[in-house]
Design an enzyme around this catalytic site. Structure first.
Site, PDB file in Angstrom:
ATOM      1  N   GLN A   1      43.368  37.129  35.867  1.00  0.00           N
ATOM      2  CA  GLN A   1      43.213  36.654  37.236  1.00  0.00           C
ATOM      3  C   GLN A   1      44.410  35.804  37.655  1.00  0.00           C
ATOM      4  O   GLN A   1      44.898  35.900  38.779  1.00  0.00           O
ATOM      5  CB  GLN A   1      41.941  35.805  37.352  1.00  0.00           C
ATOM      6  CG  GLN A   1      40.670  36.609  37.322  1.00  0.00           C
ATOM      7  CD  GLN A   1      40.323  37.118  38.701  1.00  0.00           C
ATOM      8  OE1 GLN A   1      41.113  37.797  39.340  1.00  0.00           O
ATOM      9  NE2 GLN A   1      39.158  36.790  39.178  1.00  0.00           N
TER      10      GLN A   1
ATOM     11  N   GLY B   1      38.941  43.899  46.163  1.00  0.00           N
ATOM     12  CA  GLY B   1      38.403  43.403  47.418  1.00  0.00           C
ATOM     13  C   GLY B   1      39.360  42.405  48.040  1.00  0.00           C
ATOM     14  O   GLY B   1      39.905  42.632  49.106  1.00  0.00           O
TER      15      GLY B   1
ATOM     16  N   GLU C   1      41.542  32.703  42.674  1.00  0.00           N
ATOM     17  CA  GLU C   1      42.507  32.490  43.747  1.00  0.00           C
ATOM     18  C   GLU C   1      43.561  31.452  43.406  1.00  0.00           C
ATOM     19  O   GLU C   1      44.618  31.409  44.032  1.00  0.00           O
ATOM     20  CB  GLU C   1      41.769  32.073  45.028  1.00  0.00           C
ATOM     21  CG  GLU C   1      40.812  33.148  45.520  1.00  0.00           C
ATOM     22  CD  GLU C   1      39.878  32.663  46.620  1.00  0.00           C
ATOM     23  OE1 GLU C   1      39.762  33.361  47.637  1.00  0.00           O
ATOM     24  OE2 GLU C   1      39.255  31.604  46.460  1.00  0.00           O
TER      25      GLU C   1
ATOM     26  N   GLY D   1      36.319  27.896  39.834  1.00  0.00           N
ATOM     27  CA  GLY D   1      36.859  29.195  40.234  1.00  0.00           C
ATOM     28  C   GLY D   1      38.312  29.373  39.837  1.00  0.00           C
ATOM     29  O   GLY D   1      39.095  28.431  39.783  1.00  0.00           O
TER      30      GLY D   1
ATOM     31  N   THR E   1      40.128  37.651  30.727  1.00  0.00           N
ATOM     32  CA  THR E   1      40.004  37.965  32.153  1.00  0.00           C
ATOM     33  C   THR E   1      40.529  36.810  33.006  1.00  0.00           C
ATOM     34  O   THR E   1      41.056  37.032  34.094  1.00  0.00           O
ATOM     35  CB  THR E   1      38.547  38.295  32.520  1.00  0.00           C
ATOM     36  OG1 THR E   1      37.700  37.202  32.153  1.00  0.00           O
ATOM     37  CG2 THR E   1      38.077  39.550  31.806  1.00  0.00           C
TER      38      THR E   1
END
Lengths: 324, 169, 731
Positions: free
Chosen positions: C627, C243, C694, C691, C623
């Site tokens: 990322q 996405g 990003e 998070g 994971t």
């Protein structure tokens, strides 16, 4: 993609008769289908030649190699004769596309690849190659990948092949059968055309002509180098590429067979630059002079201005490496 | 266009619009949606399948041109309960994230390992006449026809290296 | 029962540290992995339906104009063609993230080249594609369009400008200063799965199999676009093929598919072509950034200026928040920070991975590198001495701040001490070698999220939420959170995602997905733990759950016995509160890169790269690492190759395919080291997690371009650093 009739050829005469009816030839299809999906190319008939017996790689009596038109890029690059005697060709093949595409792309089809010009690919844009007379959107547009040599006011596209550049340096000849079944041979340096006023005409092939093979002459003395410069490390078209077969005797250049990709509407070879090099002592000055000759008529288009200094630098670097 | 395809060992006889690509036959006509459409123009590798032992972009070939051919798709390599070694290595090394390019990566790697075993050189092979070792640089170059926007490339190389060397590292 | 939490205060209990199952934080394999590697995970366009027909969108081939008519007779007469859909409900462009309402609609007004104006539906994809290509549009062209961000008067929104102190004076008085302009081009998310939807109606109820990131918003956007009740809309997105922001908001293909399916009374599948993905989904705006730095002789910053110009389409609320992180990056009391926006007839600008910081921090970190050289101190040291104690000029403290540790750990692991500070000093044959670094910053967010957890009588658990996994690892981390809290082996936990029938989650975006949806799962599990504690007669805090056993004091009881044939079901619901205002929450990191630049061609190869990151509790080491790698590879792409080019005359995206928009390929990427620092951020959420999706891109490109400078002495301030730009400075 427009509807089309599909026919599988079993013999050369099947191809000829399909050609009579205006069929386009499909082999690997990696470029033709790409363009048909966008309706940049819209053949009404396709003749599939993949089952023809044109897949052999055979040595010729004079030490050369005949490569069948349907030999895939992968098979040709993996052939030990090519790897040992014409390594520039193996290198060039392996620098093109991806493993998957090389497994489909054929020798004949590779020569007939069409340009990657963005505007040729976009049917909403004018393009003299796609639609003669409509204009050239690349001129005045974004033209990073476009030609600096031999372009015209009608078209500034480049030929995207790596294989053809190496073959040109090797002095390859293209074997062609016409629709009447007559064979002829065209030297690769005469095979592709400059755009001039008819950019839609890219080769000397006439309707119904079929490439049956490419013949490499026996390897000559000299170092073989293929150097490709591009925007990422792999899976990208050349901004500039050079295929070189260079020999030095007694510290003088005895041979300088050089072909260039990414610079023009066709794989580029410049006899004057080779003549200027041959016989000269190995020196920066000779290389510089050669670059001057190559680029003396170069015409940049804005976003591809860098190709002029880049081609110079890569040429000099290749010559240095080849004469080291 | 009547076409017979042997897919993962099963025979399929299809009557197709001549325009149908091998990819769209798999996805739309046979229900084998493991093979992905990422670009439809041979620019991403998501559609990679193995035809007669060779990896190709199934988006850039017409199904009717493959009459009689043997096609292996990701579904033919293993199942969720019975992963083949490459599939298991991709899971263990996290050689994917979104998973969309993954079937293409694995089909590509499967055939690539055979190419390497056959001694094929690559763009990064120094000596064209040599039989190169499958170094990380060789794996990366040979797998560069498969884009991964999640950018699992280092993990993909880890997974393939492990299988190329015959098992867990 | 639903356990609610409004995040107003720090949660210092750190309950997860009390859990003993031992799965959270481990490199647990993705549970969805076996499906993905076998091609059996169904993506949007892969739902099977016997009656399915196919639609292909039609683009406007002009920059601006009015669609007066569609001559569709010829196309409707083509074999297999079923319908041509157009009109006022068609979407001009996708909804912005969390819009929660329809974006601008209508196919009549054309405001950018490539705008989708019609859909051709046919029995087969081949028929629909040709129909779309053959459709004749009657368009009245309007040549009065704007496509150059530097040629229009930009909007200067008041709320996007701030100034404190006196930057001009600070610049004048500075011992060392930088005043430079950096530009970044437009970018495309280019996720591997093209945007796709299958729409199917049952009476007034619509089911959409779509490729979307934020389902609770998408449902409302879809309903609003169609003028129907959201209750009648169900969206399924269990697997999303990437996405990166491009699937935040409902997109044109979904509405077109829904309209066509309604008209035909059949399910309709619409996938964008790759070219359409480039032209009609969100791009990251290009940016022009003037950065000013004023520093004392010691390198301590006294002033910061960061002024950005971005572009967007008309009537769009989102503009690239370039300076989002600038207020809290470094010291310096004198500040001018501002964002301006040029309204252009170009493809809509929206969120692309880490909007704001991806480009804003990157340029800023280039300026910091320039300053370090002027001051004559090590770039790592310059960052370290400028770490502020609190958010400058705002009297807001940091919830946690691990930049210094990230710098130190990263530098050590990378071998930064071996760097030669003199540009152009290291060679390896034809290659010039250089090292560069940069800091990473990204704001941290919490978004309202809800989940249901059911501990079933058989001792297994199910988690349900309309959260998505777009490759981010949601299936894995929610499995781990539930397993950890409920003391279950992770294989006994099933996570179900991507269905609006489940409780509404935050969705995937802005790096908030794992922490937000994870918190909702945590809360539901806490509720279930209370019930278990009640059942075994202890307090929740005295309860230990492990391997399916409930342990209280010296009593150990199988959960199946505790449950005694019942299911324990609970919902967890979290929403953001005062915590986001009381403290500055952010994630931090540092990147180190070694590059080789070819002295002949100007080509750059990244030889190795290290990133050290602090993002609170790490939920899954595997994971999380992936990322970070992904973000850093995007950084490599941004630094070297990615450049979405707009035609200078018509504004259309010239390189609208994956052959000419160059994302990094495998050969562009070296092995990458990732260091995940141990951290707990009590202000973030009860997981203490922040998070990470990003953070990996928020400055990464600067490490590469700073390394190019170190290798060659060439400052490329105009991204990407393609070979021509490197060569131009390196003669």
């Amino acid at each position: 993609m427009r509807p089309f009739d599909y026919q599988r050829a079993r013999t050369l005469s099947d191809v000829a008769s399909a050609a009579q009816q205006g069929a386009a030839i499909i082999a690997g299809g990696t470029n033709l289908l790409d363009l048909m999906k966008l309706e940049v190319m819209t053949p009404e008939r396709l003749v599939d030649i993949t089952r023809l017996d044109l897949k052999a790689i055979e040595e010729t009596d004079d030490g050369g190699l005949r490569v069948g038109a349907l030999v895939t890029n992968s098979d040709l690059a993996a052939d030990m004769r090519v790897r040992t005697r014409w390594p520039v060709l193996a290198k060039a093949l392996l620098s093109g596309a991806s493993g998957q595409l090389r497994n489909k792309a054929t020798t004949g089809g590779n020569l007939l690849q069409r340009t990657r010009c963005y505007y040729f690919y976009d049917t909403a844009m004018p393009c003299n190659k796609r639609e003669p007379g409509s204009g050239c959107a690349a001129i005045g547009g974004f033209n990073r990948i476009h030609a600096i040599l031999g372009a015209s006011e009608k078209c500034i596209a480049t030929h995207p092949s790596d294989m053809a550049v190496a073959m040109l340096a090797l002095g390859a000849k293209v074997e062609i059968t016409d629709r009447a079944g007559n064979d002829r041979t065209v030297s690769l340096d005469k095979f592709h055309l400059l755009p001039g006023d008819t950019p839609e005409k890219e080769t000397v092939l006439e309707p119904g002509d079929l490439i049956t093979g490419v013949v490499l002459p026996a390897p000559v003395q000299g170092r073989q180098i293929y150097r490709k410069v591009r925007d990422r490390a792999s899976y990208a078209f050349a901004l500039v590429s050079i295929a070189a077969v260079v020999d030095v005797k007694d510290e003088k250049i005895a041979r300088a067979d050089l072909a260039f990709g990414g610079l023009a509407h066709k794989p580029w070879r410049d006899a004057a630059l080779e003549t200027a090099l041959v016989g000269k002592p190995v020196s920066e000055a000779a290389f510089d002079a050669a670059a001057d000759i190559l680029l003396k008529d170069a015409k940049p288009q804005g976003s591809n201005d860098f190709k002029i200094p880049l081609a110079r630098r890569v040429l000099i670097s290749v010559l240095k490496e080849a004469t080291r | 266009m009547q076409t017979e395809l042997k897919i993962n060992g099963d025979k399929h006889v299809l009557d197709l619009d001549s325009r149908t690509t091998l990819l769209d036959v798999l996805r739309h006509h046979i229900g084998l949606t493991g093979t992905k459409k990422g670009c439809d123009h041979g620019q991403c590798g998501a559609c990679t399948v193995i035809v007669n032992g060779r990896r190709i972009n199934s988006c850039l070939t017409l199904a009717c041109m493959h009459d009689g051919d043997e096609i292996t798709t990701i579904e033919g390599l293993g199942t969720p309960d019975d992963l083949n070694p490459l599939q298991a290595a991709f899971v263990a090394h996290d050689g994917f994230q979104c998973g969309y390019c993954t079937p293409g990566q694995i089909c590509s790697a499967t055939a690539m390992l055979k190419e390497a075993k056959a001694g094929w050189p690559s763009h990064v092979t120094e000596d064209m006449a040599s039989t190169p070792d499958l170094t990380d640089a060789e794996i990366s170059e040979r797998m560069s026809g498969n884009l991964c926007r999640c950018s699992a490339y280092p993990n993909i190389v880890d997974a393939i290296r492990e299988v190329a060397r015959g098992g867990k590292e | 029962m639903t356990r609610h939490l409004t995040m107003d205060e720090a949660d210092t209990r750190r309950r997860l540290d009390d859990m003993v199952q031992g799965t959270l934080g481990t490199p647990f394999d993705r549970p969805d992995g076996p499906l993905k590697v076998t091609g059996t995970a169904p993506y949007a366009a892969e739902w099977q339906s016997a009656d399915l027909c196919h639609g292909v969108l039609v683009r406007a081939p002009v920059t601006k104009g009015r669609l007066k008519a569609i001559s569709d007779e010829a196309v409707k007469a083509l074999p297999g063609v079923l319908a041509v859909v157009s009109g006022e409900k068609m979407l001009r462009n996708p909804a912005q993230g969390m819009a929660n309402e329809a974006p601008v609609q209508g196919s009549e007004d054309i405001v950018y080249f490539g705008q989708p104006v019609a859909l051709v539906v046919a029995e087969t994809f081949e028929q629909a594609r040709h129909g779309a290509q053959a459709l004749k549009l009657e368009i009245e062209r309007d040549e009065d369009f704007a496509i150059d961000p530097n040629a229009v008067e930009p909007e200067v929104p008041e709320d996007k400008q701030s100034s404190t102190g006196d930057l001009d004076t600070a610049m004048r008085d500075a011992a060392h200063s930088i005043d430079a302009v950096y530009t970044t081009p437009a970018h495309s998310s280019a996720s591997m799965e093209p945007h796709a939807s299958i729409a199917e109606w049952d009476g007034d109820s619509l089911t959409l199999h779509g490729s979307y990131q934020m389902l609770k918003f998408n449902r409302n956007e879809l309903a609003d676009s169609l003028g129907i009740d959201p209750k009648n809309v169900r969206i399924l997105s269990p697997y999303v093929g990437g996405g990166f922001g491009s699937k935040l908001g409902i997109a044109p293909e979904a509405i077109a598919a829904a309209l066509a399916a309604k008209e035909l009374g059949r399910p309709v599948s619409v996938s964008m072509t790759r070219q359409q993905v480039f032209e009609t989904t969100m791009r990251r705006s290009e940016t022009r950034q003037r950065i000013r730095l004023a520093a004392g002789a010691d390198g301590k910053l006294t002033g910061i200026g960061h002024e950005a110009l971005v572009s967007s389409l008309f009537d769009e609320g989102f503009t690239e928040p370039v300076t989002q992180a600038t207020p809290f990056l470094y010291r310096g009391e004198n500040r001018v920070i501002g964002n301006s926006v040029a309204r252009l007839n170009r493809t809509c600008a929206g969120s692309v991975r880490a909007p704001g910081e991806a480009v804003g921090v990157t340029a800023f970190e280039n300026a910091m590198d320039e300053l370090a050289e002027k001051v004559g101190i090590d770039p790592v040291e310059l960052r370290r001495i400028n770490i502020p104690d609190e958010v400058p000029s705002q009297n807001i403290r940091f919830s946690s701040h691990k930049l210094a540790e990230a710098l130190d750990e990263g530098a050590k692991a990378f071998g930064w001490d071996k760097r030669n500070a003199k540009p152009g000093a290291v060679r390896d044959g034809e290659w010039q070698i250089g090292m560069g670094m940069s800091s990473a910053f990204r704001v941290n967010l919490l978004i309202e999220s809800e989940a249901r957890v059911t501990l079933k009588a058989d001792g297994t658990a199910e988690v349900e939420t309309d959260m998505t996994d777009i490759g981010t690892g949601t299936y894995a981390v929610l499995t781990q959170i539930a397993a950890e809290m409920l003391g279950l082996p992770p294989e006994n936990v099933t996570v179900r995602l991507g269905d609006t029938e489940y409780p509404p989650a935050s969705g995937s975006g802005g790096s908030f997905g794992a922490a937000s949806s994870g918190t909702s799962v945590f809360l539901a599990c806490e509720e279930i733990r209370e019930r278990i504690a009640d059942a075994v007669g202890c307090t929740e805090t005295d309860l230990t759950l492990k391997d399916g056993m409930a342990i209280a004091g010296n009593r150990s009881t199988p959960l199946t016995k505790v449950l005694d044939g019942q299911n324990f079901e609970a919902k967890g619901h979290v929403k953001p509160g005062e915590a986001q205002k009381k403290v500055r929450q952010a994630t931090y990191g540092a990147y180190f890169a070694e590059v080789a630049v070819n002295s002949v061609t100007g080509e750059t190869r990244v030889r190795r790269m290290t990133g050290a990151f602090a993002a609170g509790r790490i939920l899954n080491a595997k994971t999380a690492r992936s990322q970070c790698i992904g973000g850093m590879v995007w950084g490599i792409g941004m630094a070297l190759t990615e450049d979405l080019v707009h035609d200078p005359r018509y504004g259309q995206i010239v390189n609208h395919d994956l052959a000419e928009y160059h994302v990094a390929v495998n050969a562009d990427v070296p092995q990458i080291d990732v260091i995940l620092l141990d951290e707990r951020d009590d202000w973030a959420n009860p997981l203490q997690a922040k998070g990470l999706g990003e953070l990996g891109i928020c400055g990464a490109a600067a490490a590469v371009t700073n390394a190019i400078y170190n290798a060659t002495g060439v400052r490329v301030r105009d991204y990407p650093a393609t070979l021509d730009k490197v060569l131009a400075g390196n003669t």
